[in-house]
Structures are given as structure tokens and as C-alpha cells.
Design a protein around this motif. Structure first.
Motif, PDB file in Angstrom:
ATOM      1  N   ILE A 128      21.039 123.297  24.598  1.00  0.00           N
ATOM      2  CA  ILE A 128      21.406 121.951  25.035  1.00  0.00           C
ATOM      3  C   ILE A 128      22.768 121.929  25.712  1.00  0.00           C
ATOM      4  CG2 ILE A 128      20.049 120.960  23.154  1.00  0.00           C
ATOM      5  CD1 ILE A 128      22.636 120.276  21.737  1.00  0.00           C
ATOM      6  N   LEU A 129      23.519 123.027  25.610  1.00  0.00           N
ATOM      7  CA  LEU A 129      24.817 123.111  26.266  1.00  0.00           C
ATOM      8  C   LEU A 129      24.720 123.664  27.683  1.00  0.00           C
ATOM      9  CD1 LEU A 129      26.885 124.651  23.319  1.00  0.00           C
ATOM     10  CD2 LEU A 129      26.778 122.252  23.987  1.00  0.00           C
ATOM     11  N   MET A 130      23.522 124.010  28.128  1.00  0.00           N
ATOM     12  CA  MET A 130      23.364 124.692  29.404  1.00  0.00           C
ATOM     13  C   MET A 130      23.931 123.873  30.567  1.00  0.00           C
ATOM     14  SD  MET A 130      19.867 126.109  31.206  1.00  0.00           S
ATOM     15  CE  MET A 130      19.169 124.448  31.312  1.00  0.00           C
ATOM     16  N   VAL A 131      23.516 122.611  30.673  1.00  0.00           N
ATOM     17  CA  VAL A 131      23.937 121.784  31.812  1.00  0.00           C
ATOM     18  C   VAL A 131      25.427 121.464  31.764  1.00  0.00           C
ATOM     19  CG1 VAL A 131      23.609 119.589  32.993  1.00  0.00           C
ATOM     20  CG2 VAL A 131      21.621 120.856  32.156  1.00  0.00           C
ATOM     21  N   PRO A 132      25.973 120.967  30.626  1.00  0.00           N
ATOM     22  CA  PRO A 132      27.418 120.680  30.631  1.00  0.00           C
ATOM     23  C   PRO A 132      28.295 121.909  30.826  1.00  0.00           C
ATOM     24  CG  PRO A 132      26.477 120.384  28.429  1.00  0.00           C
ATOM     25  CD  PRO A 132      25.337 120.525  29.378  1.00  0.00           C
ATOM     26  N   VAL A 133      27.906 123.045  30.256  1.00  0.00           N
ATOM     27  CA  VAL A 133      28.703 124.255  30.431  1.00  0.00           C
ATOM     28  C   VAL A 133      28.663 124.717  31.884  1.00  0.00           C
ATOM     29  CG1 VAL A 133      28.827 126.712  29.854  1.00  0.00           C
ATOM     30  CG2 VAL A 133      28.559 125.025  28.043  1.00  0.00           C
ATOM     31  N   ARG A 134      27.499 124.662  32.496  1.00  0.00           N
ATOM     32  CA  ARG A 134      27.391 125.058  33.907  1.00  0.00           C
ATOM     33  C   ARG A 134      28.229 124.137  34.789  1.00  0.00           C
ATOM     34  NH1 ARG A 134      24.433 123.985  38.472  1.00  0.00           N
ATOM     35  NH2 ARG A 134      23.866 125.785  39.762  1.00  0.00           N
ATOM     36  N   ASP A 135      28.168 122.819  34.540  1.00  0.00           N
ATOM     37  CA  ASP A 135      28.960 121.875  35.330  1.00  0.00           C
ATOM     38  C   ASP A 135      30.453 122.112  35.131  1.00  0.00           C
ATOM     39  OD1 ASP A 135      26.646 120.764  36.257  1.00  0.00           O
ATOM     40  OD2 ASP A 135      26.665 119.052  34.881  1.00  0.00           O
ATOM     41  N   LEU A 136      30.840 122.428  33.892  1.00  0.00           N
ATOM     42  CA  LEU A 136      32.253 122.670  33.614  1.00  0.00           C
ATOM     43  C   LEU A 136      32.755 123.906  34.342  1.00  0.00           C
ATOM     44  CD1 LEU A 136      34.781 121.865  31.989  1.00  0.00           C
ATOM     45  CD2 LEU A 136      33.939 123.303  30.121  1.00  0.00           C
ATOM     46  N   THR A 137      31.967 124.969  34.342  1.00  0.00           N
ATOM     47  CA  THR A 137      32.396 126.173  35.055  1.00  0.00           C
ATOM     48  C   THR A 137      32.469 125.938  36.562  1.00  0.00           C
ATOM     49  OG1 THR A 137      30.087 126.945  35.088  1.00  0.00           O
ATOM     50  CG2 THR A 137      31.486 127.740  33.293  1.00  0.00           C
ATOM     51  N   LEU A 138      31.595 125.097  37.100  1.00  0.00           N
ATOM     52  CA  LEU A 138      31.655 124.772  38.527  1.00  0.00           C
ATOM     53  C   LEU A 138      32.923 123.993  38.858  1.00  0.00           C
ATOM     54  CD1 LEU A 138      27.915 123.821  39.222  1.00  0.00           C
ATOM     55  CD2 LEU A 138      29.173 125.712  40.252  1.00  0.00           C
ATOM     56  N   ARG A 139      33.285 123.034  38.004  1.00  0.00           N
ATOM     57  CA  ARG A 139      34.480 122.224  38.256  1.00  0.00           C
ATOM     58  C   ARG A 139      35.754 123.057  38.139  1.00  0.00           C
ATOM     59  NH1 ARG A 139      32.963 116.800  34.680  1.00  0.00           N
ATOM     60  NH2 ARG A 139      31.127 116.187  35.921  1.00  0.00           N
ATOM     61  N   LEU A 140      35.755 124.017  37.227  1.00  0.00           N
ATOM     62  CA  LEU A 140      36.946 124.849  37.024  1.00  0.00           C
ATOM     63  C   LEU A 140      36.992 126.051  37.954  1.00  0.00           C
ATOM     64  CD1 LEU A 140      37.116 124.851  33.097  1.00  0.00           C
ATOM     65  CD2 LEU A 140      38.431 123.450  34.693  1.00  0.00           C
ATOM     66  N   GLY A 141      35.970 126.223  38.769  1.00  0.00           N
ATOM     67  CA  GLY A 141      35.930 127.374  39.658  1.00  0.00           C
ATOM     68  C   GLY A 141      35.646 128.686  38.957  1.00  0.00           C
ATOM     69  N   LEU A 142      34.988 128.610  37.801  1.00  0.00           N
ATOM     70  CA  LEU A 142      34.699 129.805  37.018  1.00  0.00           C
ATOM     71  C   LEU A 142      33.229 130.207  37.074  1.00  0.00           C
ATOM     72  CD1 LEU A 142      36.817 128.974  33.837  1.00  0.00           C
ATOM     73  CD2 LEU A 142      37.401 130.554  35.673  1.00  0.00           C
ATOM     74  N   TYR A 143      32.443 129.482  37.856  1.00  0.00           N
ATOM     75  CA  TYR A 143      31.027 129.827  37.953  1.00  0.00           C
ATOM     76  C   TYR A 143      30.860 131.152  38.694  1.00  0.00           C
ATOM     77  CZ  TYR A 143      26.040 129.439  38.927  1.00  0.00           C
ATOM     78  OH  TYR A 143      24.683 129.678  38.988  1.00  0.00           O
ATOM     79  N   ASP A 144      29.934 131.965  38.231  1.00  0.00           N
ATOM     80  CA  ASP A 144      29.640 133.266  38.820  1.00  0.00           C
ATOM     81  C   ASP A 144      30.841 134.211  38.740  1.00  0.00           C
ATOM     82  OD1 ASP A 144      27.922 135.093  39.947  1.00  0.00           O
ATOM     83  OD2 ASP A 144      28.372 134.532  42.011  1.00  0.00           O
ATOM     84  N   THR A 145      31.592 134.115  37.635  1.00  0.00           N
ATOM     85  CA  THR A 145      32.722 135.015  37.415  1.00  0.00           C
ATOM     86  C   THR A 145      32.646 135.562  35.996  1.00  0.00           C
ATOM     87  OG1 THR A 145      34.206 133.260  36.618  1.00  0.00           O
ATOM     88  CG2 THR A 145      34.197 133.713  38.986  1.00  0.00           C
ATOM     89  N   ILE A 146      33.180 136.749  35.818  1.00  0.00           N
ATOM     90  CA  ILE A 146      33.238 137.345  34.486  1.00  0.00           C
ATOM     91  C   ILE A 146      34.175 136.547  33.593  1.00  0.00           C
ATOM     92  CG2 ILE A 146      33.957 139.404  33.200  1.00  0.00           C
ATOM     93  CD1 ILE A 146      32.949 141.101  35.489  1.00  0.00           C
ATOM     94  N   THR A 147      35.249 136.007  34.176  1.00  0.00           N
ATOM     95  CA  THR A 147      36.210 135.220  33.392  1.00  0.00           C
ATOM     96  C   THR A 147      35.537 134.012  32.757  1.00  0.00           C
ATOM     97  OG1 THR A 147      37.994 135.893  34.878  1.00  0.00           O
ATOM     98  CG2 THR A 147      38.388 133.973  33.476  1.00  0.00           C
ATOM     99  N   GLY A 148      34.702 133.302  33.510  1.00  0.00           N
ATOM    100  CA  GLY A 148      34.004 132.154  32.958  1.00  0.00           C
ATOM    101  C   GLY A 148      33.070 132.545  31.829  1.00  0.00           C
ATOM    102  N   LEU A 149      32.378 133.670  31.991  1.00  0.00           N
ATOM    103  CA  LEU A 149      31.473 134.147  30.948  1.00  0.00           C
ATOM    104  C   LEU A 149      32.252 134.534  29.693  1.00  0.00           C
ATOM    105  CD1 LEU A 149      28.413 134.325  31.029  1.00  0.00           C
ATOM    106  CD2 LEU A 149      28.595 136.727  31.642  1.00  0.00           C
ATOM    107  N   VAL A 150      33.394 135.183  29.871  1.00  0.00           N
ATOM    108  CA  VAL A 150      34.219 135.583  28.736  1.00  0.00           C
ATOM    109  C   VAL A 150      34.743 134.361  27.991  1.00  0.00           C
ATOM    110  CG1 VAL A 150      36.405 136.646  28.088  1.00  0.00           C
ATOM    111  CG2 VAL A 150      34.874 137.831  29.652  1.00  0.00           C
ATOM    112  N   LEU A 151      35.267 133.377  28.722  1.00  0.00           N
ATOM    113  CA  LEU A 151      35.820 132.186  28.079  1.00  0.00           C
ATOM    114  C   LEU A 151      34.751 131.430  27.301  1.00  0.00           C
ATOM    115  CD1 LEU A 151      38.190 130.816  30.873  1.00  0.00           C
ATOM    116  CD2 LEU A 151      38.830 131.990  28.755  1.00  0.00           C
ATOM    117  N   PHE A 152      33.551 131.351  27.861  1.00  0.00           N
ATOM    118  CA  PHE A 152      32.494 130.658  27.131  1.00  0.00           C
ATOM    119  C   PHE A 152      32.119 131.414  25.862  1.00  0.00           C
ATOM    120  CE2 PHE A 152      28.040 130.450  26.017  1.00  0.00           C
ATOM    121  CZ  PHE A 152      27.932 129.118  25.676  1.00  0.00           C
ATOM    122  N   HIS A 153      31.935 132.718  25.963  1.00  0.00           N
ATOM    123  CA  HIS A 153      31.555 133.489  24.780  1.00  0.00           C
ATOM    124  C   HIS A 153      32.637 133.422  23.707  1.00  0.00           C
ATOM    125  CE1 HIS A 153      27.723 135.139  25.875  1.00  0.00           C
ATOM    126  NE2 HIS A 153      28.174 135.657  27.008  1.00  0.00           N
TER     127      HIS A 153
END
Length: 283
Positions: free
Chosen positions: A127-152
Motif C-alpha cells: 500500500i506504500l507503493m504509490v506514495p513512496v514512488r511519488d515521494l522519490t519523484l518529487r525529491l529527485g531520487l527516482y531511479d537512483t540507488i540513493t533513493g532505494l537505500v533511503l527507503f530500505h
């Protein structure tokens, strides 16, 4: 209240245990055995429908060579290490500090804060898929290892804090009190007294988090789109052809991708078992 140990059970139960255990183990290992056999099958076996029989020949060298030649799996494995190692360090480090604070200090709202950490583990991550994806897009972290690390790190710290807090609760509090009487600062108490006693728990937790993050497929496909930051779990799909599913190559790539967490477990096995069983008995 508890089941009778097999050693103290009757002869019939002991014989049944010795018969059922190998069968259950074989059934549990069947998928892994199937993947291992498929990874050494010639491609002609799959085209002929020989999915579950013995391979007609040994093509292991060709299949595993093709995995590294026909796909950037080495790059994917490197991305997985870049994602997993910082996540383990950050999540375990933060959980050590949070667990120490929640276990040692008594403050208003401490129990509520602990419940927040626990409650986070019960949220279905889908259920976090959409908000997390939108958040990474707004922060410029989408499609980056940094965004994946911060989420994990954010997602794993709750479980790690629960683990560490309960472990520190079982440590002898007299050691901390005696250090305080001697005038030792709280930070030095944590570094020189508590942290060395936490090494088995840190080792066990590191193995668990390494395995969880390395094997993640869902978030690797949600937050990563290109090959630049793709981890190996999501990158295995590149081994399939455009029109034909190359399952022998996918199976070989899966075996290669599974080796790092398996090797880490065997290297850390003694510390892992000690961390999970420490405090399980008294006396």
C-alpha cells in the motif's frame, strides 16, 4: 504446554521423525533443485518440453558463461552491493542507538514511540507503493540507488529497533549503573560497555537485513526503471529473450544472484546462531 522433545518421545514418534524429516526437507528443497537442474540444461531440453526430467546433457559451462556475456549481470550485482551494504550499516547503526535509548532511558512517550516502531512492521508494504514512488519523484531520487537505500533504511529500521531494544533489555543493567557511578558519560557507556555485548545481535541482524534487502524484488521494480541502478533481482529479466523465455539462463542467473547472501550466512553462521539463541535459556 510445550511439545515433548523427540529424544524423550516414544520409539514410534522417533521413527516417524526420522522418516518424515528427510521427506519434508526434500519437498522444501525441490524448487531449488529444479532451478539448479534447469541452470545446467541445454536449451533444446526446454524446447522439447523436458522441464522436470534429468538433463539430456551438461550445459552448465555454456549457460553460466552466457549469463555474464549476454547480460550486464556483473553490473547488476555491483548495484545490489551498493544498495545492500549501506542499508545494512545505516539500519543496524540507527537501530543500535534507538534500541539503546528505548531500553535504557525512561521518558514520557517512550512506550508510545516503541509501539510506533512495532506498528510500522505490520503495514503491508504494497500500500506504500504509490506514495513512496511519488515521494522519490518529487525529491529527485527516482531511479537512483540513493533513493532505494533511503527507503530500505526507513523500512527496515523499525524491525531492527524492535530486535535491538529487546536484546538490550536482557543485558545486565548493573554494568551501566556501575559505569554511571564512576562518572562515565552515556555515550562512552554505549560505545565501550553496551556495544561490545551487542556483537552477536549485530551479526545476526546484519545477516537478516542483508538477505531481506538483497532479495528484494518488489521495490527494485517500483523505484528503478533503467539499467544504471538496477539490482540483480530485477535485472534477471534481461536474460529472457524478446520472443522466447530462456529459463536455463534465468535459472543460472538466479543461482549466481543467490550466492552472496548464502556465502554471508555461512561465514557468519556462528555469530548468527549465537545472536538468535542468546538469552533463550537461563541458568
Amino acid at each position: 504446554m510445550f511439545p515433548t522433545p523427540v529424544q524423550k518421545a516414544g520409539r514410534g514418534a522417533s521413527i516417524a521423525y526420522q522418516v518424515v524429516l528427510p521427506i519434508a526437507l526434500l519437498v522444501w528443497l525441490l524448487p531449488l533443485i529444479g532451478v539448479a537442474l534447469t541452470s545446467i540444461r541445454p536449451s533444446g531440453d526446454l524446447a522439447a518440453g523436458n522441464y522436470f526430467g534429468l538433463p539430456s546433457g551438461f550445459a552448465g559451462l555454456e549457460n553460466y558463461s552466457a549469463v555474464f556475456i549476454n547480460s550486464p549481470i556483473g553490473h547488476y550485482i555491483l548495484n545490489s552491493f551498493k544498495m545492500t551494504i549501506p542499508t545494512v550499516i545505516a539500519a543496524v547503526g540507527l537501530s543500535c542507538l534507538c534500541g539503546f535509548a528505548l531500553a535504557i532511558y525512561k521518558f514520557k512517550g517512550g512506550l508510545l514511540l516503541f509501539f510506533v516502531f512495532v506498528a510500522g512492521n505490520f503495514i503491508p508494504f504494497q500500500i506504500l507503493m504509490v506514495p513512496v514512488r511519488d515521494l522519490t519523484l518529487r525529491l529527485g531520487l527516482y531511479d537512483t540507488i540513493t533513493g532505494l537505500v533511503l527507503f530500505h533504511v526507513a523500512f527496515q529500521t523499525g524491525f531492527c529497533t524492535l530486535f535491538m531494544r529487546n536484546f538490550i533489555k536482557g543485558l545486565p543493567f548493573a554494568l551501566i549503573e556501575s559505569a554511571r557511578v564512576d562518572g562515565v558519560s552515556e555515550f562512552r557507556i554505549f560505545i565501550h560497555i553496551v556495544l561490545p555485548l551487542m556483537r552477536p545481535a549485530i551479526a545476526a541482524l546484519s545477516v537478516l537485513i542483508f538477505t531481506f534487502v538483497w532479495n528484494d524484488y518488489f521495490w527494485a521494480t517500483v523505484l528503478i526503471q533503467g539499467d544504471g541502478a538496477m539490482p540483480v533481482t530485477a535485472g534477471l529479466s534481461s536474460l529472457n529473450g524478446q520472443w522466447v523465455a530462456a529459463w536455463h539462463l534465468v535459472s543460472a542467473g538466479s543461482i549466481v544472484a543467490a550466492l552472496p547472501p548464502v556465502l554471508m550466512f555461512f561465514f557468519m553462521q556462528r555469530h548468527f546462531i549465537a545472536g538468535l539463541t542468546l538469552g533463550a535459556t537461563k541458568g
